[in-house]
Structure formats: C-alpha cells, structure tokens
Design a protein around this motif. Structure first.
Motif, short mmCIF file in Angstrom:
data_model
loop_
_atom_site.label_atom_id
_atom_site.label_comp_id
_atom_site.label_asym_id
_atom_site.label_seq_id
_atom_site.Cartn_x
_atom_site.Cartn_y
_atom_site.Cartn_z
N TYR A 149 0.83 -1.20 0.00
CA TYR A 149 0.00 0.00 0.00
C TYR A 149 0.87 1.25 0.00
O TYR A 149 2.05 1.20 0.34
CB TYR A 149 -0.88 0.04 1.26
N LYS A 150 0.27 2.37 -0.34
CA LYS A 150 0.86 3.70 -0.15
C LYS A 150 0.14 4.31 1.05
O LYS A 150 -1.09 4.37 1.07
CB LYS A 150 0.70 4.59 -1.38
N LEU A 151 0.92 4.76 2.01
CA LEU A 151 0.39 5.39 3.21
C LEU A 151 0.65 6.89 3.08
O LEU A 151 1.80 7.32 3.04
CB LEU A 151 1.08 4.82 4.45
N ILE A 152 -0.42 7.65 2.99
CA ILE A 152 -0.32 9.09 2.75
C ILE A 152 -0.70 9.82 4.04
O ILE A 152 -1.69 9.47 4.68
CB ILE A 152 -1.28 9.49 1.61
N GLY A 153 0.11 10.81 4.41
CA GLY A 153 -0.21 11.54 5.62
C GLY A 153 0.67 12.75 5.82
O GLY A 153 1.46 13.12 4.94
N ASP A 154 0.52 13.36 6.97
CA ASP A 154 1.30 14.54 7.34
C ASP A 154 2.30 14.16 8.43
O ASP A 154 1.92 13.57 9.45
CB ASP A 154 0.39 15.65 7.85
N LEU A 155 3.56 14.54 8.20
CA LEU A 155 4.62 14.33 9.17
C LEU A 155 5.01 15.68 9.76
O LEU A 155 5.29 16.62 9.02
CB LEU A 155 5.84 13.68 8.50
N THR A 156 5.01 15.74 11.09
CA THR A 156 5.46 16.94 11.79
C THR A 156 6.76 16.61 12.48
O THR A 156 6.83 15.68 13.28
CB THR A 156 4.42 17.43 12.81
N LEU A 157 7.78 17.37 12.12
CA LEU A 157 9.14 17.14 12.62
C LEU A 157 9.81 18.49 12.74
O LEU A 157 9.75 19.29 11.80
CB LEU A 157 9.86 16.24 11.61
N HIS A 158 10.42 18.74 13.87
CA HIS A 158 11.13 20.01 14.09
C HIS A 158 10.20 21.21 13.92
O HIS A 158 10.59 22.27 13.43
CB HIS A 158 12.33 20.08 13.13
N GLY A 159 8.92 21.00 14.28
CA GLY A 159 7.94 22.07 14.21
C GLY A 159 7.40 22.36 12.82
O GLY A 159 6.65 23.31 12.63
N ILE A 160 7.76 21.54 11.84
CA ILE A 160 7.34 21.74 10.46
C ILE A 160 6.50 20.54 10.03
O ILE A 160 6.88 19.39 10.25
CB ILE A 160 8.56 21.90 9.52
N THR A 161 5.36 20.80 9.42
CA THR A 161 4.48 19.74 8.93
C THR A 161 4.52 19.70 7.41
O THR A 161 4.33 20.72 6.75
CB THR A 161 3.03 19.96 9.42
N LYS A 162 4.76 18.50 6.88
CA LYS A 162 4.83 18.29 5.43
C LYS A 162 4.08 17.01 5.07
O LYS A 162 4.09 16.05 5.83
CB LYS A 162 6.28 18.12 4.95
N PRO A 163 3.46 16.98 3.88
CA PRO A 163 2.85 15.73 3.42
C PRO A 163 3.95 14.74 3.01
O PRO A 163 4.97 15.13 2.44
CB PRO A 163 2.02 16.15 2.22
N VAL A 164 3.73 13.47 3.33
CA VAL A 164 4.67 12.41 2.94
C VAL A 164 3.89 11.21 2.42
O VAL A 164 2.72 11.02 2.77
CB VAL A 164 5.60 11.98 4.10
N VAL A 165 4.55 10.43 1.59
CA VAL A 165 3.99 9.17 1.10
C VAL A 165 4.98 8.08 1.47
O VAL A 165 6.16 8.15 1.12
CB VAL A 165 3.76 9.20 -0.42
N LEU A 166 4.50 7.09 2.20
CA LEU A 166 5.34 5.99 2.67
C LEU A 166 4.83 4.67 2.10
O LEU A 166 3.67 4.56 1.70
CB LEU A 166 5.32 5.94 4.21
N ASN A 167 5.69 3.68 2.08
CA ASN A 167 5.31 2.35 1.63
C ASN A 167 4.87 1.54 2.84
O ASN A 167 5.60 1.43 3.83
CB ASN A 167 6.48 1.65 0.94
N LEU A 168 3.69 0.95 2.75
CA LEU A 168 3.12 0.16 3.84
C LEU A 168 2.94 -1.27 3.37
O LEU A 168 2.36 -1.51 2.31
CB LEU A 168 1.77 0.76 4.26
N THR A 169 3.46 -2.20 4.15
CA THR A 169 3.26 -3.63 3.88
C THR A 169 2.44 -4.21 5.02
O THR A 169 2.80 -4.06 6.19
CB THR A 169 4.59 -4.38 3.76
N TYR A 170 1.33 -4.84 4.67
CA TYR A 170 0.54 -5.55 5.67
C TYR A 170 1.06 -6.97 5.70
O TYR A 170 0.93 -7.72 4.74
CB TYR A 170 -0.95 -5.49 5.30
N ASN A 171 1.68 -7.35 6.81
CA ASN A 171 2.32 -8.66 6.93
C ASN A 171 1.35 -9.75 7.37
O ASN A 171 1.76 -10.90 7.52
CB ASN A 171 3.49 -8.57 7.91
N GLY A 172 0.10 -9.40 7.60
CA GLY A 172 -0.90 -10.38 7.98
C GLY A 172 -1.12 -10.42 9.48
O GLY A 172 -0.72 -9.52 10.23
N SER A 173 -1.75 -11.51 9.93
CA SER A 173 -2.03 -11.67 11.34
C SER A 173 -1.77 -13.11 11.76
O SER A 173 -1.77 -14.02 10.93
CB SER A 173 -3.48 -11.29 11.64
#
Length: 188
Positions: free
Chosen positions: A116-140
């Motif tokens: 999956y692509k995980l889309i969200g906002d990352l806040t770091l050092h007081g700055i918020t930016k949109p990021v896209v990360l790779n998400l793997t669902y490994n199951g249960s």
C-alpha cells in the motif's frame, strides 16, 4: 420508549465492538531511521519512546484504517550518547523546543496484494509536510489466543524540508533519511 432506548444501546455497543482501535506492542515494534554519513556509510538509529495507534481497522484491505504516530524526540538512540545529545540539540531536532515527532495518516491506497501507499502529514522540528510511505501488511497470527497484526512501513524524507541540521552539508550528513518501522498490534 424502552425499545428505542434498548435499540440505541445495542447499536452503540455494536459500533464500538467493530471500531477496532489498537495500540502497537512496544516490545515488538520499532521506529527507526538511517542516514548516510560522509557519503561512505550509514548511521542507524531509532526512537525508544513512541506510540502508534491503528484506528478504524475494520477491513483487511485497510481502506478505512488510520495510523497515528507520536514519538518523544529526546528518546532518539543511535548507540552513541554524544551523537544522540548532538541530535537533540538546536543543530538538529532542538528537542527542548520541538519535543515531538508526529505522523497522521490521511489515506491508504492499495498497490498490489499486501502493498500500500500510506499518505499523511509528518510533523518534525515544528514543520508539517505531506509524505507518502510504503506500507506492507504482513498479515495476522494467533499469539497464545491473541490475534496480532503486523505491518512494515518504509519511506524516505529529506531532512532539509524539515530544517534539520541545516548547518551540515549533504557530504557530511545525507539529506535523504530512510524511515523504517516494524509494528505489531495485539487485539488485547
């Protein structure tokens, strides 16, 4: 009136039973990073104090799941105390002023199978930016009667976009920081 009240209580109980909100198991989860050092090696580290909430995980396809990550910046650990103290200083994270790292997902897009692509906002050092990360669902798995879900999240960010270590050129500390998080969420 009794039927209406009973129906309302029953529907509220049903909604909360299916809400499926989980918190990561800290003993089996890691929030890590790596960055190049002087272009010849990589320094790895992690945040020892972090929490990930997985909310609205009601479907195996993750379409309505939300991830919320918070980390205490002062818990940064690269295995070298002097480097950790430098990273906490105003030269990098400025942990006294910006004590928290936070990620809030906004959406998940399926790529294929369990990717999956995980889309969200990352806040770091007081700055918020949109990021896209790779998400793997490994199951249960069933772990001694407790259903446990597993995920791996990876992605790159640029430290320059968050004004981290701006005094240090890329030849000394790489601009691209690779994030890697391995997460387990028990259902109890």
């Amino acid at each position: 009136m009794k039927k209406l009240l009973f129906g309302l209580i029953l529907s509220t109980a049903s909604i909360s039973a299916f809400a499926q909100n989980y918190t990561n198991d800290p003993m089996h989860s890691k929030l890590g990073f790596s960055v190049s050092h002087m272009t010849i090696s990589n320094v790895e580290g992690n945040f020892n104090d972090f929490t990930v909430h997985l909310n609205n995980f009601t479907k195996e396809d993750l379409t309505n799941a939300k991830f919320h990550v918070t980390a205490n910046v002062s818990s940064i650990n690269t295995g070298v105390e002097a480097r950790d103290n430098h990273l906490k200083s105003a030269d990098f994270f400025d942990a006294t002023t910006n004590s928290k790292l936070e990620f809030m997902s906004k959406g998940i897009t399926k790529i294929k199978k369990n990717q999956y692509k995980l889309i969200g906002d990352l806040t770091l050092h007081g700055i918020t930016k949109p990021v896209v990360l790779n998400l793997t669902y490994n199951g249960s798995v069933d772990n001694n009667g407790v259903k446990t879900y597993g995920f791996t999240v990876k992605g790159d960010i640029k430290r320059s976009e968050f004004n981290l270590g701006s005094k240090f050129p890329e030849a000394m500390v790489g601009d691209v920081v690779t994030l890697t998080s391995n997460l387990e969420f028990p259902t109890k």
